[in-house]
Design an enzyme around this catalytic site. Structure first.
Site, PDB file in Angstrom:
ATOM      1  CB  ALA A  66      -0.887  -0.016   1.230  1.00  0.00           C
ATOM      2  N   GLY A 111       0.436  -5.182   0.708  1.00  0.00           N
ATOM      3  CA  GLY A 111      -0.698  -5.225  -0.223  1.00  0.00           C
ATOM      4  C   GLY A 111      -0.325  -5.828  -1.571  1.00  0.00           C
ATOM      5  CD  GLU A 114      -2.587  -7.877   2.407  1.00  0.00           C
ATOM      6  OE1 GLU A 114      -2.283  -6.703   2.153  1.00  0.00           O
ATOM      7  OE2 GLU A 114      -3.263  -8.197   3.394  1.00  0.00           O
ATOM      8  CD  GLU A 134       1.078  -5.891   5.673  1.00  0.00           C
ATOM      9  OE1 GLU A 134       1.959  -6.718   5.987  1.00  0.00           O
ATOM     10  OE2 GLU A 134       0.453  -5.949   4.602  1.00  0.00           O
TER      11      GLU A 134
END
Ligand code: DAK
Length: 260
Positions: A66, A111, A114, A134
């Site tokens: 992200a 992300g 993911e 994270e």
């Protein structure tokens, strides 16, 4: 349709979606996530596309997670909306009626990993690096990482990856079962296109029903899951593709499937 942060190319029955923010290693902000949702809708509705490949722009990254600068400005409510949007888009990719291959050309972090895990098949270049950093940022994986990683590799490994924020090279990711293949960087896209073309040449409805059976079955006990398989097996007998596939075999020719 044109996109600000994505490049979309067609090649025969394939669509190749490239996340195109190389200056920030293709980090995912709200706009990229929204555009990924839009392109998923576009490709879902396009019968000429049988397989999708997702990759990252440049030589360094698939997606480095992200966008941290974007995230730093989010209020808790905005973070919740970002999470819901991101999760819905990952789910949309996961449940697309056609196979999606992640061509992981570099960093697949947070992300990014993911997103790769929402795809059906992951192929890594030798240069790829994986991780869920994270907890190093004081947050937890929010685009399904705690769940998909646990389903893909074993729970102990998933916990190690998520608790340590360590990075893993492509070979290690392969040993863990996170990726199907590791190939030289310069061969990555051709390798993925080759696989995609082999899939695209099979009965498209049958491939789609196979995906549906696998995805649905993963969320059920075995008795229910094989029941779904039996239903979809029956459904495959109603298709033109089934008539064509069987006729082609008996007539010793290549099938010409119509996706019907
Ligand atoms: N976001 C924004 N910019 C990034 C970025 C990122 N994730 N990753 C890299 N960049 C930018 C760098 O800031 C740098 O920009 P400039 O300084 O040139 O302006 C440029 O990309 C090149 O990066 P580096 O100079 O750092 O390149 P290196 O080769 O030295 O290092 C690296 C590569 C990938 C190891 C390093 O860039 C790095 O550690 N990047 C951050 C990795 C990371 O922590 N990613 C975030 C993971 S957390 C949520 C749902 C999900 C998530 C969050 C919320 N909701 C539920 C709300 C997901 C979270 C994550 O993904």
């Amino acid at each position: 349709m044109s996109y600000e942060n994505l490049l979309v190319e067609r090649e025969e029955n394939l669509a190749i979606v490239t996340i195109n923010r190389p200056k920030v290693l293709n980090a995912l902000n709200g706009d990229v996530i929204r555009e990924l949702g839009l392109v998923a809708d576009e490709l879902e509705g396009d019968d000429s596309v049988r397989v999708v490949i997702i990759t990252g722009s440049g030589e360094k990254a698939f997606v480095a997670g992200a966008d941290i600068a974007f995230m730093s400005k989010l209020s808790p409510m905005e973070a919740m909306r970002f999470a819901r949007l991101g999760q819905a888009v990952m789910r949309k990719i996961e449940n697309l009626s056609k196979p999606v291959i992640a061509a992981i050309n570099g960093f697949a972090l947070g992300g990014g990993n993911e997103l790769a895990m929402s795809c059906d098949i992951r192929v890594a270049s030798e240069r790829a690096k994986f991780g869920q950093p994270e907890v190093q940022l004081g947050i937890i994986a929010g685009f399904g990482g705690t769940q998909r990683l646990t389903r893909l590799v074993n729970p102990g490994l998933a916990k190690e990856i998520l608790y340590t924020a360590d990075q893993y090279d492509a070979e290690t990711a392969h040993k863990m079962g996170l990726v199907n293949h590791v190939v030289p960087a310069e061969e990555l896209l051709n390798f993925c296109k080759g696989m995609a073309k082999r899939i695209a040449a099979r009965g498209p409805v049958a491939v789609s029903l196979t995906k549906e059976a696998i995805n649905a079955g993963l969320e059920m006990d075995l008795d229910k899951a094989i029941g779904v398989e039996a239903d979809l097996f029956g459904l495959s007998f109603t298709t033109e593709d089934r008539k064509e596939g069987i006729a082609a075999f008996l007539e010793k020719r290549k099938p010409a499937f119509q996706n019907k």
